[in-house]
Design an enzyme around this catalytic site. Structure first.
Site, short mmCIF file in Angstrom:
data_model
loop_
_atom_site.label_atom_id
_atom_site.label_comp_id
_atom_site.label_asym_id
_atom_site.label_seq_id
_atom_site.Cartn_x
_atom_site.Cartn_y
_atom_site.Cartn_z
N GLY A 83 39.46 37.70 48.59
CA GLY A 83 40.14 38.51 49.61
C GLY A 83 39.80 38.11 51.03
N GLU A 97 42.28 32.94 41.05
CA GLU A 97 41.07 32.18 41.34
C GLU A 97 40.24 32.08 40.08
OE1 GLU A 97 38.78 34.21 44.34
OE2 GLU A 97 40.49 34.34 45.70
N GLU A 124 40.68 34.94 37.22
CA GLU A 124 41.30 36.12 37.82
C GLU A 124 42.82 35.97 37.82
OE1 GLU A 124 40.47 36.98 41.89
OE2 GLU A 124 38.33 37.22 41.55
N ARG A 172 30.77 31.81 38.02
CA ARG A 172 29.46 32.46 37.92
C ARG A 172 29.55 33.60 36.92
NH1 ARG A 172 32.14 35.03 42.30
NH2 ARG A 172 32.53 37.18 41.67
C1 MV4 Z 1 47.31 37.96 46.23
C2 MV4 Z 1 47.88 39.26 46.23
C3 MV4 Z 1 49.25 39.35 46.21
N1 MV4 Z 1 50.02 38.23 46.23
N2 MV4 Z 1 48.11 36.89 46.22
C4 MV4 Z 1 42.77 39.33 46.74
C5 MV4 Z 1 41.52 38.67 46.29
C6 MV4 Z 1 41.87 37.27 45.97
N3 MV4 Z 1 41.30 36.91 44.71
C7 MV4 Z 1 43.37 37.23 45.93
N4 MV4 Z 1 43.84 38.55 46.28
C8 MV4 Z 1 45.16 38.84 46.26
N5 MV4 Z 1 46.00 37.78 46.23
C9 MV4 Z 1 49.42 37.03 46.23
N6 MV4 Z 1 50.20 35.94 46.25
C10 MV4 Z 1 47.05 40.36 46.25
C11 MV4 Z 1 45.67 40.16 46.27
C12 MV4 Z 1 44.91 41.36 46.34
C13 MV4 Z 1 44.03 41.73 45.33
C14 MV4 Z 1 43.80 40.93 44.23
C15 MV4 Z 1 42.90 41.30 43.26
C16 MV4 Z 1 42.23 42.50 43.38
C17 MV4 Z 1 42.43 43.29 44.45
C18 MV4 Z 1 43.32 42.93 45.44
C19 MV4 Z 1 43.51 43.76 46.53
C20 MV4 Z 1 44.37 43.40 47.51
C21 MV4 Z 1 45.06 42.19 47.42
#
Ligand code: MV4
Length: 505
Positions: free
Chosen positions: A168, A291, A278, A295
Site C-alpha cells: 500500500g 504481490e 496476495e 517472508r
Molecule cells: C490495488 C487495489 C485496487 N486496484 N490495485 C494495497 C496493498 C498492495 N498490496 C496493493 N493494494 C491495492 N492494490 C489495483 N489495481 C487496491 C489495493 C488495496 C488493498 C489491497 C489489499 C488489501 C487492502 C487494500 C486496501 C486498499 C487498497
C-alpha cells in the site's frame, strides 16, 4: 542443495514473532540466540532465548535494521542460521546476501527471489509470463507519454503504483485522465524520496474487492505446494486487523484455480521456503495477483490451525535442505480459524498508538484458543516499534463457532495500563455484515464505526440460527447500554480488577 544441520538459530527480530520462532526451535531441539535493542532488554524473546546479544539503541535503524550488528552477533555466538521473522530485514535482498556471505543459512528465500518480488513491477511481469492473472496495466520501461496512451486504453479509474513500493506504500488512485500528469509527477517524487527509485506503473483500479492471499511452501527439491487461503480484507490503512482461514468467499473450484496460480507464481522465481501470494478478488470472482510476500507473515497461525502444519518448523526443515514434511500436493482446510491483532492503540481516538506500562495482563485460554504474544504484566510499551502486542487466534469446527469463541476469548482478555483495540474487535465480531461474511477491503474505513450500530439484517441474511440467537441476545445488551459499559471496563473502574491489581503488585 546439500543437507545442513542447523544447531543454533539467531532470530533477527523482536516481540511475538521472535517468541514464536524460539518455540519452533525448541520443538526441533535447536538452540536460539535473541538480539535486542536497549528498549527490549526486559522483553520476552530475550528471556526465552538460550542467549541474547545487545545490538544497539532503541530506534530500529540503530538496532534491528543493522545488518552488520546482527551478522556480528551471529558470529560471536556461533549461530549457523538466521530467521528474519517479518518486517525489519525480512525482505531485504542485501540482508539475505550478507547472511550467505557470512556462511549463515538464511531461513527464507534466495536474495534473487526477494529482489524479483520486491520490485512490484518486475514481479507483475514475471508472474504474468507464467500465466498468472494480473490486473490490466502497463509494461515496464514506459515513458510518461507512453503511459498516457496506455492509460487511455486501460480506462479510468486507474492506480499509480511505485515499483519499489508494496503493502500500500506509494500508491494512489487516479479517477480522471486530466489528473494523470500531475499524479504521475507527484508519485514519482514520492517514490524517489521514500524508496530512492522513481519507477511507477499503472493498473486498472479494482474496486469493492476482497484481499485474499495464498500460503506457499516450497523446498529445494522442487516440491511446491499451497496451504489454502487467508481472508485479509478486514484492515485499516493497510494494517490488517482480523484474518481468517478459510475465506467465506471461496469455493473448491476458485481455491483450486487460485492455488494453482499461486504455485505457478512461486515457481516462476524458483521460490524456496514459505511465501505468500496476495490477490485481489472482485465481486464476480475474478482474481488478480498483487504481490508476493517473501517472508513468514503475521497471520500465518490461521493457516497452521486449519492445515495442521507448523509453518516455522517447515521453514527450518526446508532451510536445512530437507524435503518438506507434507506430502499431499493439495491440503484441504479443516475447521475455521480467526486471528485478531491486539494492538496498543485507542479505537475510540482514531487508533492512535498508546504507550506506557501494562499494569495487568490476563490472557484468555481454553479449547480453540491460542495467544501468540510478546508482553506480560509490568511490560513497558515504548513508541519505537509497531503497536501489535499479541495475536489472539481462535478456531472451531465452523465459522460461527470460531466467531463465538473469539468473542468469549476477547471478553476474557484483560489489558490494563494502555489503551488497546479489544473493544474494536468485540464490536466488529458483533457486526451483522462481518458475521454474514459481507465485507471488502473498504469495510472498516467506510462502513464500520465504533459508535454507531448497523440495522439488523433480515432473518434470511443471517447465516445460521445459532449465530442469530447469540446476536439477538448481544443486540439486546447493546441496546441496554451494557456492551459499551463492558468495553470500557479497562478505564480502570472495574472494581474487582483494580483490587486484583493491588493484591498482585
Ligand atoms: C490495488 C487495489 C485496487 N486496484 N490495485 C494495497 C496493498 C498492495 N498490496 C496493493 N493494494 C491495492 N492494490 C489495483 N489495481 C487496491 C489495493 C488495496 C488493498 C489491497 C489489499 C488489501 C487492502 C487494500 C486496501 C486498499 C487498497
Amino acid at each position: 542443495m546439500e543437507l545442513t544441520n542447523i544447531k543454533k538459530v539467531l532470530i533477527a527480530n523482536r516481540g511475538e514473532i521472535a517468541v514464536r520462532v524460539i518455540r519452533a526451535c525448541r520443538d526441533l531441539g535447536i538452540a536460539t540466540v535473541a538480539v535486542y535493542s536497549d528498549a527490549d532488554r526486559a522483553s520476552l524473546h530475550v528471556r526465552y532465548a538460550d542467549e541474547a546479544v545487545r545490538i544497539g539503541a532503541p530506534p530500529a535503524r540503530e538496532s534491528y535494521l543493522r545488518i552488520d550488528a546482527i551478522i556480528d552477533a551471529a558470529r560471536k555466538t556461533g549461530a549457523d542460521a538466521v530467521h528474519p521473522g517479518y518486517g525489519f530485514l525480512s525482505e531485504r535482498e542485501d540482508f539475505a546476501q550478507a547472511c550467505a556471505d557470512a556462511g549463515l543459512i538464511f531461513i527464507g528465500p534466495t536474495p534473487n527471489a526477494i529482489a524479483t518480488m520486491g520490485d512490484k513491477q518486475m514481479a507483475r511481469q514475471t508472474v504474468k509470463q507464467a500465466g498468472v492473472p494480473v490486473v490490466p496495466g502497463t509494461e515496464p520501461g514506459l515513458r510518461d507519454e507512453e503511459l498516457y496512451a496506455v492509460a487511455a486504453q486501460i480506462g479510468f479509474p486507474l492506480m499509480v503504483k511505485a515499483a519499489a513500493g508494496g503493502g500500500g506504500k506509494g500508491m494512489r488512485a487516479v479517477r480522471r485522465a486530466e489528473d494523470l500528469p500531475e499524479m504521475l509527477a507527484t508519485a514519482r517524487r514520492e517514490a524517489e524520496s521514500a524508496f530512492g527509485d522513481s519507477t511507477v506503473y499503472l493498473e486498472k483500479l479494482v474496486e469493492g474487492a476482497r484481499h485474499i492471499e495464498f500460503q506457499i511452501l516450497a523446498d529445494a527439491h522442487g516440491n511446491c505446494i499451497h496451504l489454502g487461503e487467508r481472508e485479509c480484507s478486514i484492515q485499516r490503512r493497510h494494517q490488517k486487523l482480523v484474518e481468517e482461514a478459510p475465506s467465506v468467499f471461496m469455493d473448491a473450484d476458485l481455491r483450486r484455480r487460485m492455488g494453482e496460480a499461486a504455485i505457478a507464481a512461486a515457481r516462476a522465481v524458483g521460490y524456496v521456503n514459505a511465501g505468500t501470494i496476495e490477490y485481489l478478488v472482485d465481486k464476480d470472482r475474478n482474481f488478480y495477483f498483487l504481490e508476493m510476500n517473501t517472508r513468514l507473515q503475521v497471520e500465518h497461525p490461521v493457516t497452521e490451525i486449519v492445515t495442521g502444519v507448523d509453518l516455522v518448523k517447515e521453514q527450518i526443515r526446508i532451510a536445512r535442505g530437507r524435503r518438506m514434511g507434507i506430502t499431499e500436493s493439495v491440503i484441504e482446510p479443516k475447521g475455521w480459524a480467526l486471528e485478531c491483532r491486539i494492538n496498543a492503540e485507542d479505537p475510540y481516538n482514531n487508533f492512535s498508538p498508546s504507550v506506557g506500562k501494562i499494569t495487568t495482563l490476563i490472557t484468555p485460554s481454553g479449547p480453540g484458543v491460542r495467544v501468540d504474544g510478546g508482553v506480560y504484566s509490568g511490560y513497558e510499551i515504548t513508541p519505537y516499534y509497531d503497536s501489535m502486542i499479541a495475536k489472539l487466534i481462535c478456531w472451531g469446527d465452523d465459522r460461527p463457532q470460531a466467531i463465538l469463541r473469539m468473542r468469549s476469548a476477547l471478553e476474557e482478555f484483560i489489558i490494563m495500563g494502555v489503551k488497546h483495540n479489544i473493544p474494536f474487535h468485540l464490536n466488529l465480531l458483533s457486526s451483522f455484515s462481518f458475521i454474514a461474511g459481507k465485507f471488502d477491503t473498504k469495510f472498516v474505513e467506510d462502513r464500520f464505526s465504533m459508535t454507531t450500530y448497523e440495522q439488523p439484517p433480515s432473518d434470511a441474511e443471517l447465516e445460521t440460527a445459532a449465530i442469530a440467537a447469540t446476536l439477538f441476545a448481544h443486540r439486546k445488551r447493546q441496546l441496554a447500554g451494557q456492551v459499551v459499559a463492558r468495553n470500557e471496563r479497562d478505564t480502570s473502574n472495574w472494581k474487582w480488577l483494580s483490587r486484583w491489581e493491588r493484591i498482585h503488585r
